[in-house]
Write an enzyme that holds these catalytic residues in place. Structure first.
Site, PDB file in Angstrom:
ATOM      1  N   HIS A 270       0.831  -1.206   0.000  1.00 52.09           N
ATOM      2  CA  HIS A 270       0.000   0.000   0.000  1.00 52.09           C
ATOM      3  C   HIS A 270       0.871   1.264   0.000  1.00 52.09           C
ATOM      4  O   HIS A 270       0.730   2.126  -0.867  1.00 52.09           O
ATOM      5  CB  HIS A 270      -0.917  -0.031   1.229  1.00 52.09           C
ATOM      6  N   GLU A 271       1.774   1.333   0.974  1.00 48.57           N
ATOM      7  CA  GLU A 271       2.639   2.522   1.052  1.00 48.57           C
ATOM      8  C   GLU A 271       3.572   2.570  -0.160  1.00 48.57           C
ATOM      9  O   GLU A 271       3.914   3.647  -0.648  1.00 48.57           O
ATOM     10  CB  GLU A 271       3.448   2.524   2.352  1.00 48.57           C
ATOM     11  N   HIS A 274       1.796   4.407  -2.908  1.00 42.66           N
ATOM     12  CA  HIS A 274       1.941   5.863  -2.719  1.00 42.66           C
ATOM     13  C   HIS A 274       3.341   6.315  -3.168  1.00 42.66           C
ATOM     14  O   HIS A 274       3.501   7.353  -3.804  1.00 42.66           O
ATOM     15  CB  HIS A 274       1.764   6.226  -1.236  1.00 42.66           C
ATOM     16  N   GLU A 300      -4.676   7.805  -3.188  1.00 41.61           N
ATOM     17  CA  GLU A 300      -5.192   6.583  -2.580  1.00 41.61           C
ATOM     18  C   GLU A 300      -5.513   5.552  -3.666  1.00 41.61           C
ATOM     19  O   GLU A 300      -5.434   4.349  -3.433  1.00 41.61           O
ATOM     20  CB  GLU A 300      -6.432   6.937  -1.750  1.00 41.61           C
TER      21      GLU A 300
END
Lengths: 505, 505
Positions: A270-271, A274, A300
């Site tokens: 997830h990170e 980003h 997101e």
């Protein structure tokens, strides 16, 4: 106006912006350090350093000098000579300048103090599940936001002004429409899933997993995604985050749970999503206010695309399950890939947003959206939030918190005044599905993932999204990439197809 | 002048100083991060952030606002109302202000560019042992320093103005005297040591030592010294350093050599000594320019006191040798404590300053001091340095470099313009021995070390030295603590006693 005066002015403006960006980068690094290992006893003094630098940054954004730049570049004959990038930059700075200028400095200062006290009050209140301890702070924050909205001005719903801060151009009208459509399809799908007799076995996800092994596997997947370790690093924190200091330094963190194979891994992916965005912003934008993601929703969309659409897909585990088995020798010998894949996609309504699965997550967001909208239309009062929260959880998810700590007090956002932020998460899911559908027209997504060849995916996203930073609006991005505005149907289609298969609906 | 105007002014001044200190702390953290693990690709942009913040800091130190503060507080009736601390602060700021104001900004900017280019040129020149590649830079740096000295003014020798920047009040006259006395005693002692048949066996110091074990032992000794891990952290870098960001955040680094048991350990104790100083500065000084060590010499006295007088002492190994043996199971089974102690104190003239032992280290410094003094009196030219360097090494240490890379090009200092810095190292040794002699009057030093009870030593040093930060001058410190000015005899006595015993002279 001579050529040289225009060029001198533009040059001065560039230097001024670069200086602001330098302060922002310094503050960003200090925050990263505070969260990753700054010694406890230095924090009080360090916080004053942050206050000093952030204060300067704010002053620069509303200074007479900034005002003079903006006036100069606004005049039509000067504005015409700017290239499109700088025209965009001027209009971004103007937006920020006008917004900040409208708040009396003293009032803004009071708000900063209030929100910082409020975060501490929220922490204590959450710990003790004591809404009354937080209520007076929240009331003041809502009141001050209403006051600011009046100063800033608004079109249609007052809440629109808050939404615009996180998702430029987003409105209640649009959100009502997309969330309405989404809810209408997601709720029956959830009901069907809950009635399915084909529930995945998830027991094997919970074992003891060595931290070093978890870390090694996380790093391996990051490298597969194309995360550039010469332009970033992975550290450990309680709350995972990504921070883009500049495109050559985009750091991420994760958290290793000793008894959960997925938590650190999907947190890292997830990170990492980003981070791919921030690492691949065009170098042309460095030192300008456009050197960042265009909105929270688009940001997101990237973390969720990598985490869910790629990381929780069957092709992904076709490629990487053997590697996971090797990484934890003996721990998954008797678990088939298909069973691991299904377990990783278990759907189960729950109370806590950050633990929610891909499907029900959107319902958690809708609850918050409905509440925020009602707070700023004046139709509900802060005092009534616990009751309304619990009702809506029953209504949307069929579960009811036992106490406010796992209910209305669970998220930090409101204590810092971040109203209008929550929708970004669901917008991210919708954008991601819509973008994936276009991506599939250009690339054989499943085949690439199945081969462990993820770099072409990253390159496609870089070309379409990442490199533009904030030089395009979220609406421009989604329209240019997919040919249409935000449309919730793609997320619905994606969820329906994925879960019909997993739950054999 | 009313009371309130004085108090308002003082308050404004305090805020101004705090702001400067905040910038300094931010820059300090950025440097720490750059050295400990900032991603390579972010460095270019990060360097601009440093430039931006350092530039602001310099501007604040010479601003009209600062000038107005200093003029206001200089007037006798106002100055009388300041407490002694703020009187000292005003005079420190005035010194800095006057020094900076005397250099034309354009000239200073040129100097900054020159030294940054020069450091890169030095690195390449050292690598290739090519003095000619570095010579033009060094010539310009010396010329510009001579120009600055004329602007700053000087008393007696021009070099005094440079010495004063690192060791306030230090002069050529004083250094000639103490270094002369020191050399007169150290050289015969070295000759005696070299003729001694009782040479220590050092072979067992070179084995394979596991890095994690080295780290564990370093951390253990730091904790024994009273280093506060809630106000600091230990990291790994190529060149070890200590950095005091504020007294609650004093970080140190070390380097682990895989085949050397002592390098990381004594490096850690050395930086730990610097850190104890910075961690124990009085909280009253936080946010003021006095919140730092009083001089390079006094700072170095603390790193060397902990490293050599404590860490390389027999009582220290009486207490800790068993722990070292346990830390490296099987690796020191057949080495007696006494043999380890003697090996750790081997004296051997060598070419490289940073690898020198406690005795010959001072001779390395004297070579550099003689050369710097001659450069600034004009009696030698930069072009002649390699020859002079080699001559002096033969003369002082009896060794001659095979090439300039291990000779005149070995140190980074000159490439950054840091003339006048080197003497601090030898001053540190002399201060340390002198302070130790007073400390022994108050505490049973050997017994405390032998018992592993180091905290009373740290507390004594805190009371006498650390807590004062820069609110006392180095001369005030040494006089208050020991009752007399700098006196090289204590170092001579200490060295003589220590090595007579080890080498059975």
């Amino acid at each position: 106006m001579t050529t040289s005066s225009f060029e001198t002015k533009l040059n001065d403006f560039k230097h001024y912006l670069k200086k602001m960006k330098s302060y922002e980068e310094a503050v960003g690094l200090i925050y990263w350090d505070m969260r990753t290992g700054a010694p406890r006893k230095g924090i009080a003094t360090r916080s004053e350093v942050v206050g000093e630098l952030s204060g300067e940054l704010f002053k620069m954004s509303v200074s007479d000098e900034m005002g003079a730049f903006l006036d100069y570049f606004a005049s039509p004959e000067v504005n015409d000579r700017l290239d499109p990038l700088y025209r965009k930059i001027v209009s971004e700075c103007r937006k920020e300048y006008d917004r900040s200028k409208k708040i009396p400095p003293k009032r803004y200062q009071e708000y900063v103090v209030l929100t910082s006290q409020s975060e501490a009050a929220w922490e204590a209140a959450k710990e003790q599940a004591d809404f009354a301890g937080f209520q007076p702070y929240l009331e003041k924050i809502v009141d001050m936001n209403l006051e600011f909205i009046d100063l800033w001005g608004y079109k249609g719903h007052k809440y629109n002004t808050l939404l615009d801060m996180y998702e430029p151009g987003m409105t209640v009208e649009k959100l009502d429409q997309v969330f309405g459509a989404l809810r209408e399809k997601v709720v029956p799908l959830l009901t069907a899933i809950q009635s399915s007799p084909h529930k995945p076995d998830t027991s094997f996800l919970k074992q003891e997993f060595d931290k070093e092994k978890q870390k090694r596997f996380s790093l391996y997947i990051l490298e597969q995604m194309g995360y550039d370790f010469e332009a970033g690093r992975l550290d450990e924190t309680v709350h995972p985050f990504a921070t883009g200091l500049n495109p050559g330094d985009v750091r991420i963190t994760t958290r290793y749970l000793p008894d959960d194979v997925n938590s650190a891994l999907f947190g890292t992916i997830h990170e990492g999503g980003h981070a791919l965005y921030e690492q691949n912003i065009s170098p042309d934008l460095i030192g300008t206010p456009l050197c960042t993601g265009t909105s929270m929703g688009i940001h997101e969309s990237q973390s969720r695309f990598w985490e869910n659409m790629i990381g929780r897909s069957r092709p992904f585990w076709t490629q990487y399950y053997g590697k996971l088995q090797n990484n934890y020798p003996g721990q998954f010998d008797h678990v088939a890939m298909e069973d691991f894949y299904r377990a990783t996609n278990e759907v189960k309504p729950s109370l806590i947003r950050i633990e929610a699965d891909e499907l029900t997550y959107n319902l958690h967001i809708m609850v918050r959206y409905e509440i925020e909208k009602a707070l700023f239309s004046g139709s509900v009062k802060v005092a009534d939030l616990p009751e309304i929260w619990n009702e809506k959880y029953r209504d949307y998810l069929g579960v009811v918190p036992a106490h406010n700590g796992e209910g209305v007090l669970q998220d930090v956002h409101w204590s810092g005044g971040a109203f209008g932020y929550f929708p970004s998460y669901a917008l991210g899911n919708m954008y991601a599905a819509q973008i994936m559908r276009t991506l599939r027209q250009d690339l054989d997504l499943d085949a690439l993932i199945r081969e462990g060849n993820l770099h072409p995916i990253k390159d496609w996203l870089t070309d379409k999204i990442y490199r533009h930073g904030k030089s395009l609006t979220p609406t421009e991005i989604i329209t240019q990439v997919t040919g249409e505005e935000l449309n919730p149907d793609y997320l619905v289609d994606y969820l329906r197809e994925k879960y019909s298969d997993i739950y054999r609906l």
